[in-house]
Design an enzyme around this catalytic site. Structure first.
Site, PDB file in Angstrom:
ATOM      1  N   CYS A  49      13.414  35.685  -6.644  1.00  0.00           N
ATOM      2  CA  CYS A  49      13.985  36.954  -6.183  1.00  0.00           C
ATOM      3  C   CYS A  49      13.069  37.611  -5.149  1.00  0.00           C
ATOM      4  O   CYS A  49      11.885  37.347  -5.078  1.00  0.00           O
ATOM      5  CB  CYS A  49      14.135  37.917  -7.364  1.00  0.00           C
ATOM      6  SG  CYS A  49      15.048  37.226  -8.720  1.00  0.00           S
TER       7      CYS A  49
ATOM      8  N   ARG B  31      13.557  32.873   0.546  1.00  0.00           N
ATOM      9  CA  ARG B  31      13.188  32.612  -0.855  1.00  0.00           C
ATOM     10  C   ARG B  31      14.349  32.049  -1.649  1.00  0.00           C
ATOM     11  O   ARG B  31      14.168  31.596  -2.785  1.00  0.00           O
ATOM     12  CB  ARG B  31      12.682  33.906  -1.516  1.00  0.00           C
ATOM     13  CG  ARG B  31      11.467  34.518  -0.849  1.00  0.00           C
ATOM     14  CD  ARG B  31      11.269  35.975  -1.275  1.00  0.00           C
ATOM     15  NE  ARG B  31      10.809  36.099  -2.638  1.00  0.00           N
ATOM     16  CZ  ARG B  31       9.520  36.135  -2.995  1.00  0.00           C
ATOM     17  NH1 ARG B  31       8.596  36.045  -2.054  1.00  0.00           N
ATOM     18  NH2 ARG B  31       9.145  36.253  -4.239  1.00  0.00           N
TER      19      ARG B  31
ATOM     20  N   TRP C 180      17.703  35.562  -7.393  1.00  0.00           N
ATOM     21  CA  TRP C 180      17.818  34.128  -7.678  1.00  0.00           C
ATOM     22  C   TRP C 180      18.117  34.073  -9.177  1.00  0.00           C
ATOM     23  O   TRP C 180      17.240  34.322 -10.011  1.00  0.00           O
ATOM     24  CB  TRP C 180      16.504  33.437  -7.345  1.00  0.00           C
ATOM     25  CG  TRP C 180      16.370  32.041  -7.868  1.00  0.00           C
ATOM     26  CD1 TRP C 180      15.783  31.655  -9.037  1.00  0.00           C
ATOM     27  CD2 TRP C 180      16.834  30.829  -7.256  1.00  0.00           C
ATOM     28  NE1 TRP C 180      15.851  30.293  -9.196  1.00  0.00           N
ATOM     29  CE2 TRP C 180      16.490  29.751  -8.129  1.00  0.00           C
ATOM     30  CE3 TRP C 180      17.507  30.527  -6.099  1.00  0.00           C
ATOM     31  CZ2 TRP C 180      16.795  28.417  -7.839  1.00  0.00           C
ATOM     32  CZ3 TRP C 180      17.803  29.201  -5.809  1.00  0.00           C
ATOM     33  CH2 TRP C 180      17.462  28.171  -6.665  1.00  0.00           C
TER      34      TRP C 180
ATOM     35  N   ASN D   9      11.799  40.730 -10.543  1.00  0.00           N
ATOM     36  CA  ASN D   9      11.630  39.297 -10.261  1.00  0.00           C
ATOM     37  C   ASN D   9      10.833  38.745 -11.427  1.00  0.00           C
ATOM     38  O   ASN D   9       9.749  39.239 -11.729  1.00  0.00           O
ATOM     39  CB  ASN D   9      10.861  39.112  -8.940  1.00  0.00           C
ATOM     40  CG  ASN D   9      10.654  37.636  -8.613  1.00  0.00           C
ATOM     41  OD1 ASN D   9      11.315  36.767  -9.190  1.00  0.00           O
ATOM     42  ND2 ASN D   9       9.747  37.349  -7.704  1.00  0.00           N
ATOM     43  N   GLY D  10      11.404  37.759 -12.141  1.00  0.00           N
ATOM     44  CA  GLY D  10      10.685  37.177 -13.286  1.00  0.00           C
ATOM     45  C   GLY D  10      11.654  36.928 -14.433  1.00  0.00           C
ATOM     46  O   GLY D  10      12.862  36.975 -14.257  1.00  0.00           O
TER      47      GLY D  10
ATOM     48  N   GLU E 225      10.240   6.597  -6.841  1.00  0.00           N
ATOM     49  CA  GLU E 225      10.154   7.959  -6.292  1.00  0.00           C
ATOM     50  C   GLU E 225       9.099   8.042  -5.197  1.00  0.00           C
ATOM     51  O   GLU E 225       9.317   8.660  -4.147  1.00  0.00           O
ATOM     52  CB  GLU E 225       9.883   8.959  -7.404  1.00  0.00           C
ATOM     53  CG  GLU E 225       9.664  10.386  -6.956  1.00  0.00           C
ATOM     54  CD  GLU E 225      10.845  10.995  -6.209  1.00  0.00           C
ATOM     55  OE1 GLU E 225      11.946  10.402  -6.206  1.00  0.00           O
ATOM     56  OE2 GLU E 225      10.659  12.053  -5.589  1.00  0.00           O
TER      57      GLU E 225
ATOM     58  N   LYS F  66       9.878   9.179  -1.353  1.00  0.00           N
ATOM     59  CA  LYS F  66       9.160  10.287  -0.687  1.00  0.00           C
ATOM     60  C   LYS F  66       8.631   9.819   0.659  1.00  0.00           C
ATOM     61  O   LYS F  66       8.787  10.470   1.685  1.00  0.00           O
ATOM     62  CB  LYS F  66       8.015  10.781  -1.568  1.00  0.00           C
ATOM     63  CG  LYS F  66       8.463  11.581  -2.761  1.00  0.00           C
ATOM     64  CD  LYS F  66       8.879  13.001  -2.430  1.00  0.00           C
ATOM     65  CE  LYS F  66      10.312  13.341  -2.331  1.00  0.00           C
ATOM     66  NZ  LYS F  66      11.325  12.866  -3.216  1.00  0.00           N
TER      67      LYS F  66
ATOM     68  N   GLU G  58      11.490   8.944   3.285  1.00  0.00           N
ATOM     69  CA  GLU G  58      12.398  10.003   3.750  1.00  0.00           C
ATOM     70  C   GLU G  58      11.691  11.048   4.604  1.00  0.00           C
ATOM     71  O   GLU G  58      12.341  11.763   5.360  1.00  0.00           O
ATOM     72  CB  GLU G  58      13.122  10.675   2.587  1.00  0.00           C
ATOM     73  CG  GLU G  58      12.284  11.522   1.677  1.00  0.00           C
ATOM     74  CD  GLU G  58      13.148  12.254   0.650  1.00  0.00           C
ATOM     75  OE1 GLU G  58      14.311  12.581   0.941  1.00  0.00           O
ATOM     76  OE2 GLU G  58      12.646  12.484  -0.453  1.00  0.00           O
TER      77      GLU G  58
ATOM     78  N   HIS H 217       8.937 -12.252  -8.177  1.00  0.00           N
ATOM     79  CA  HIS H 217      10.285 -12.807  -7.931  1.00  0.00           C
ATOM     80  C   HIS H 217      10.745 -12.515  -6.512  1.00  0.00           C
ATOM     81  O   HIS H 217      11.930 -12.321  -6.273  1.00  0.00           O
ATOM     82  CB  HIS H 217      11.261 -12.237  -8.969  1.00  0.00           C
ATOM     83  CG  HIS H 217      10.835 -12.505 -10.374  1.00  0.00           C
ATOM     84  ND1 HIS H 217      11.058 -13.701 -11.021  1.00  0.00           N
ATOM     85  CD2 HIS H 217      10.117 -11.747 -11.247  1.00  0.00           C
ATOM     86  CE1 HIS H 217      10.538 -13.656 -12.235  1.00  0.00           C
ATOM     87  NE2 HIS H 217       9.948 -12.482 -12.405  1.00  0.00           N
TER      88      HIS H 217
ATOM     89  N   LYS I  94      19.532  19.004   2.394  1.00  0.00           N
ATOM     90  CA  LYS I  94      18.953  19.353   1.097  1.00  0.00           C
ATOM     91  C   LYS I  94      19.957  19.096  -0.018  1.00  0.00           C
ATOM     92  O   LYS I  94      19.606  18.720  -1.110  1.00  0.00           O
ATOM     93  CB  LYS I  94      18.521  20.821   1.085  1.00  0.00           C
ATOM     94  CG  LYS I  94      17.850  21.272  -0.217  1.00  0.00           C
ATOM     95  CD  LYS I  94      16.632  20.431  -0.526  1.00  0.00           C
ATOM     96  CE  LYS I  94      16.042  20.746  -1.885  1.00  0.00           C
ATOM     97  NZ  LYS I  94      14.997  19.766  -2.281  1.00  0.00           N
TER      98      LYS I  94
HETATM   99  C1  AGP Z   1      15.062  13.640  -2.697  1.00  0.00           C
HETATM  100  O1  AGP Z   1      13.823  13.925  -2.091  1.00  0.00           O
HETATM  101  C2  AGP Z   1      16.222  13.736  -1.728  1.00  0.00           C
HETATM  102  N1  AGP Z   1      16.214  14.988  -1.059  1.00  0.00           N
HETATM  103  C3  AGP Z   1      17.554  13.354  -2.350  1.00  0.00           C
HETATM  104  O2  AGP Z   1      17.418  12.023  -2.811  1.00  0.00           O
HETATM  105  C4  AGP Z   1      18.032  14.225  -3.531  1.00  0.00           C
HETATM  106  O3  AGP Z   1      17.222  13.985  -4.651  1.00  0.00           O
HETATM  107  C5  AGP Z   1      19.474  13.795  -3.869  1.00  0.00           C
HETATM  108  O4  AGP Z   1      20.280  14.085  -2.753  1.00  0.00           O
HETATM  109  C6  AGP Z   1      20.034  14.508  -5.111  1.00  0.00           C
HETATM  110  O5  AGP Z   1      20.069  15.882  -4.890  1.00  0.00           O
HETATM  111  P1  AGP Z   1      20.363  16.837  -6.159  1.00  0.00           P
HETATM  112  O6  AGP Z   1      19.216  16.658  -7.105  1.00  0.00           O
HETATM  113  O7  AGP Z   1      20.428  18.218  -5.584  1.00  0.00           O
HETATM  114  O8  AGP Z   1      21.643  16.415  -6.776  1.00  0.00           O
END
Ligand code: AGP
Length: 610
Positions: A2, A27, A74, A100-101, A483, A487, A490, A506, A605
């Site tokens: 928030c 934010r 938020w 906020n909290g 993961e 990272k 991407e 393999h 995002k």
């Molecule tokens: C992860 O770093 C990516 N931005 C992407 O794989 C993301 O995790 C995926 O699109 C799922 O998003 P969500 O968790 O909002 O569903």
């Protein structure tokens, strides 16, 4: 999280408050509102949605008043609608409050206040504070004493600002766990969550510390402790530019969010661990223990990073709760003909709560009679509203496209869910207590790992020119290998692959040479020795190895070219620690390669399309 802004001075407050809220939009929020003190009255305006919706509600003539407060919310408790938007008022509308909290004992306080006749207009935790302050004021307390009296009854975190008709030119602000500052103008003063809201007017600020209260008037301010004893505080000059403030002083949102993980984990776990019973309290599951006992199979479904978290959830659930579990890419699940019935629990994991494939997979599961849960960060998101129940991550807004703090919060939430399901079945109270204690220690252990960021940065310098990178792990850390690879690729655009370490023989071992770094996740866990053998195989072929190891490790350390050590914890929780160096590695490599870390090319995002 928030945003808070307040103004008191000779100018009309409304326009200044709206401008301040716009500076706090970064934010993340889902509703906004403001309150103005004028002619002995308090006028409140608030609206769900963006600030532009609030501006439409206000109309072209802004309400008058030289003192006011404003808030971007938020949502944590209560849907993101107008009724739950801040400010919240007391019964008589003589005071307004923004917060906020999280107030952890809000439910108990709400019940007691309602029994004493207080009328509630929202489902938020915040509103209880307005009524608590009202009660102290009604007994004749002064404004600041009344705020202190209310705060002394709540548990949890807060950054608040309060106005009252009792002292129309005064704002009382207080902080415990959520940032708040007083900004000092010429004959006017502000309060704000961070300096970005007031930078256009002043760079002189006083940062409040936990347990402090500020009494702010047009030409003066006082800082008190919760006992309302006055204290001296330094005035700081803010030299940051606006963009830097929004990132908390860090170069990118991604780094800010990586470094926020001790706090985001504390927020995910807050109020959910029951050490005595060795289990977890989950208020939003919306499913009875009897119904949970009927579950004979769990399907986790998600995309991207959330899918990696789901893999960890699968291992946890089968190890501790002994429930057959599997993980499905949401995009695959929705178009297959999956076997799902009313004893299947389908768990959707999604930071945004808006990922189209995950939403569609959950709808398909519901159509086939499954009970659905959502592990979601964004309160009130579509997935959160459509599942039967769920667990909010409370990790705060994640702005960087590359998911970091949401991932570790997802793992913590999965551990808490597993704990609850396990303790309904074969998990003993002692085993449960062990998991609870390990979870409670996790944020501090995360802090210790993040303190090694400079070591990771030095390794990044050596790896930044690689064309390909292989990530290898076993057991709970196989998903961490996936993961770590995601990272890197991407945000730095270096091709990277994650594999179960044993699978290297393999095929991928054909790739090993001194030009392709191999990252091993090799904590002291049940499969440690197997991973050591895999590292020896790589070294025998001239491969260069970076390893994430447990503090005090000697076995891997003598083999690896670079290593980062993480503290020991339960196997199932090691991913929360082992992923951190990999998040930082990807970040520092991407920065060195001049990539747009927060908005990588081609990525969004939230993937709200198929
Ligand atoms: C992860 O770093 C990516 N931005 C992407 O794989 C993301 O995790 C995926 O699109 C799922 O998003 P969500 O968790 O909002 O569903």
């Amino acid at each position: 999280m928030c945003g808070i802004v307040g103004y008191t001075g000779p100018r009309q407050a409304a326009a200044l408050l709206l401008e301040g809220l716009k500076r706090l939009e970064y934010r993340g929020y889902d509703s906004a509102g403001l309150a103005l003190v004028h002619d002995g009255r308090i006028e409140v305006h608030k609206a769900a949605g963006k600030i532009s919706v609030l501006e439409q509600e206000l109309g072209t003539t802004l309400p008058p008043g030289h003192t006011g407060i404003a808030h971007t919310r938020w949502a944590t408790h209560g849907a993101p609608n107008t009724a739950n938007a801040h400010p919240h008022t007391d019964c008589g509308g003589t005071l307004a409050l923004i917060h906020n909290g999280i107030i952890e004992n809000a439910a108990v306080l709400h019940t007691a206040l309602a029994q004493r006749g207080h009328v509630f207009r929202s489902e938020t935790d915040t509103e209880v504070l307005a009524h608590l302050i009202e009660e102290v004021l009604a007994k004749g307390g002064a404004f600041v004493e009344a705020v202190a009296g209310g705060l002394n009854q709540v548990e949890g975190t807060y950054g608040i600002a309060v106005v009252s008709t009792r002292e129309p030119d005064t704002i009382v602000a207080a902080r415990k766990g959520s940032p708040l500052l007083v900004a000092i103008g010429s004959g006017e003063n502000f309060v704000a969550s961070d300096a970005s809201a007031v930078l256009a007017h002043t760079r002189s600020v006083v940062y409040l510390d936990d347990g402090e209260i500020a009494v702010v008037r047009p030409g003066e301010y006082r800082i008190l402790d919760l006992g309302t004893v006055e204290k001296e505080k330094a005035v700081t000059r803010v030299d940051w530019d606006l963009a830097t403030i929004e990132r908390g002083g860090h170069a990118h949102f991604m780094l800010k969010e990586i470094l926020e993980q001790p706090e985001s984990l504390r927020n995910t776990l807050r109020g959910r661990l029951l050490e005595e019973e060795g289990t977890a309290r989950l208020g939003g599951l919306n499913v009875t223990d009897e119904q949970l006992l009927q579950v004979n199979r769990i399907v986790f479904t998600a995309c991207g990073t959330s899918w990696h978290a789901a893999l960890i959830g699968e291992y946890m659930m089968e190890e501790l709760a002994r429930i057959p579990s599997e993980v499905e890419y949401a995009s695959e699940f929705r178009y297959r003909n999956p076997i799902v019935d009313d004893r299947t629990l389908v768990v959707g994991i999604s930071q945004s709560g808006e990922t189209a494939d995950t939403l569609a997979a959950l709808r398909e599961a519901k159509r086939r009679g499954a009970r659905t849960l959502g592990l979601v960060n964004v309160v009130g998101s579509t997935i959160a509203r459509e599942v039967d129940g769920g667990i909010y991550l409370h990790a705060g807004p994640e702005i960087g496209v590359a998911s970091t703090k949401a991932f570790t919060s997802q793992i913590a939430a999965l551990a808490v869910l597993t704990l609850k399901m396990g303790r309904l079945r074969a998990l003993s109270i002692l085993q449960g207590r062990e998991v609870v204690r390990a979870l409670a220690k996790l944020p501090d252990l995360v802090e210790r790992v993040l303190a090694k960021a400079p070591e990771v940065e030095r390794i990044a310098e050596r790896m930044m020119r690689a064309g390909n990178v292989l990530y290898l792990g076993r057991g709970y850390n196989f998903p961490v290998a996936l993961e770590g690879a995601l990272k890197l690729k991407e945000i730095s655009y270096i091709h990277a692959e994650g594999y179960p370490a044993a699978e290297m023989k393999h095929g991928p071992i054909a790739l090993i040479d001194d030009l392709m770094p191999v990252v091993f996740i090799a904590p002291k866990d049940a499969v440690y020795q197997k991973v050591v053998s895999n590292i020896e195989e790589v070294k025998a072929r001239g491969g260069r190895v970076m390893a994430v190891v447990t503090e005090g490790d000697s076995g891997v350390a003598r083999l690896a070219d670079h290593k980062i050590a993480v503290p020991e914890t339960l196997d199932l929780l090691t991913p929360v620690l082992t992923v951190l160096p990999l998040q930082l590695l990807a970040y520092y490599i991407a920065v060195r390669r001049g990539c747009n870390v927060d908005q990588p090319r081609n990525l969004a995002k939230s993937v709200t399309v198929e």
